[in-house]
Enzyme design. Sequence first.
Site, mmCIF file in Angstrom:
data_model
loop_
_atom_site.group_PDB
_atom_site.id
_atom_site.type_symbol
_atom_site.label_atom_id
_atom_site.label_comp_id
_atom_site.label_asym_id
_atom_site.label_seq_id
_atom_site.Cartn_x
_atom_site.Cartn_y
_atom_site.Cartn_z
ATOM 1 N N HIS A 1 -2.266 -31.779 -22.819
ATOM 2 C CA HIS A 1 -1.058 -31.027 -23.166
ATOM 3 C C HIS A 1 -0.166 -31.011 -21.916
ATOM 4 O O HIS A 1 -0.683 -30.925 -20.790
ATOM 5 C CB HIS A 1 -1.387 -29.563 -23.486
ATOM 6 C CG HIS A 1 -1.834 -29.296 -24.889
ATOM 7 N ND1 HIS A 1 -2.845 -28.405 -25.179
ATOM 8 C CD2 HIS A 1 -1.400 -29.770 -26.080
ATOM 9 C CE1 HIS A 1 -3.014 -28.343 -26.485
ATOM 10 N NE2 HIS A 1 -2.160 -29.165 -27.066
ATOM 11 N N CYS B 1 -2.301 -21.353 -21.440
ATOM 12 C CA CYS B 1 -2.742 -21.599 -22.818
ATOM 13 C C CYS B 1 -2.886 -20.302 -23.610
ATOM 14 O O CYS B 1 -2.734 -20.295 -24.823
ATOM 15 C CB CYS B 1 -4.091 -22.313 -22.840
ATOM 16 S SG CYS B 1 -4.081 -23.892 -22.032
HETATM 17 C C1 DA2 Z 1 -1.640 -24.883 -22.817
HETATM 18 N N1 DA2 Z 1 -2.380 -24.894 -23.933
HETATM 19 C C2 DA2 Z 1 -2.013 -23.993 -24.926
HETATM 20 C C3 DA2 Z 1 -3.469 -25.616 -23.956
HETATM 21 N N2 DA2 Z 1 -3.608 -26.514 -23.158
HETATM 22 N N3 DA2 Z 1 -4.314 -25.269 -24.890
HETATM 23 C C4 DA2 Z 1 -5.674 -25.283 -24.781
HETATM 24 C C5 DA2 Z 1 -6.241 -25.728 -26.080
HETATM 25 C C6 DA2 Z 1 -7.713 -25.890 -26.034
HETATM 26 C C7 DA2 Z 1 -8.300 -26.329 -27.332
HETATM 27 N N4 DA2 Z 1 -9.717 -26.461 -27.185
HETATM 28 C C8 DA2 Z 1 -7.733 -27.656 -27.779
HETATM 29 O O1 DA2 Z 1 -8.248 -28.698 -27.348
HETATM 30 O O2 DA2 Z 1 -6.800 -27.675 -28.564
#
Ligand code: DA2
Length: 269
Positions: free
Chosen positions: A168, A262
Amino acid sequence: MPRTATPRHYLMVRPTFFDVEYSINPWMDPKKPTDTDLAIAQWEWLRDLYLELGHRVEQLEPRPGLLDMVFAANGATVLNGQAFVARFRHPQRQPEAGAYLDWFRAHSYHDVRQSRWVNEGEGDYLVAGGRILAGTGFRTDSRAHGEAAEFFGVPVTGLTLVDPHYYHLDTALCVLDADTVMYYPRAFSPDSRRLLEELYPDAIRAGDLDAAVFGLNAVSDGRHVVLPQAATGLIAQVRERGFEPIGADMSELLKAGGSVKCCTLELRT
Ligand SMILES: CN(C)C(=N)NCCC[C@H](N)C(=O)O
């Protein structure tokens, strides 16, 4: 010169049902034990810190079975009271979108739309002054960048991520204020690196160690920068630029590939 904080409004989701039972990013290992109580304690510390700093925090009720729902930043992007709601890439997270749609509608947001293409909210869309920086490569579909530009009426600058550990945009770049960002160059394609150098010649650049502890997954209010405490190099760099770093221990949530940012969706009304 000390920097000025502006009060923020955040949406967070308590990690009541947090666990790692599947793997959709390289950080997630379902064989490693997780401690939900510890995740809750770390999350409560973060929420209480925001309140102490004078920010407003709203909470969306977590739903059983949605193990990653604590990562509220993925639920939407909110600007000028308009909510552009996520469409998750992986089936394990897809039902979360309905919870965000319901929440924004129930809280009188005047313009609420779910994207047509995959889009993982502020995980991949970062508001930076008058533009939105938008990540693609692993999660958000670049066609959703055009949708966001049309929906919000602001320029959207696409950036391509190339390392699956930084899947991300908010794992590889943090907006500290309208003109200042910090980022991890190796997470980006050569073209995107060149673009970032042009846009932000004075940016803080993170090294491998700080990036690997999710040091860029940080939240700034213009003065205080909340970031993982293990990112000691970035903490020093941020302090040198006049910001006030605050180290956080989010080690339990890192097992799912998330940290401070996140867990924090900014509501810009
Ligand atoms: C910045 N944000 C919101 C993130 N990087 N999110 C983490 C998401 C973790 C989840 N296990 C996934 O892989 O979607």
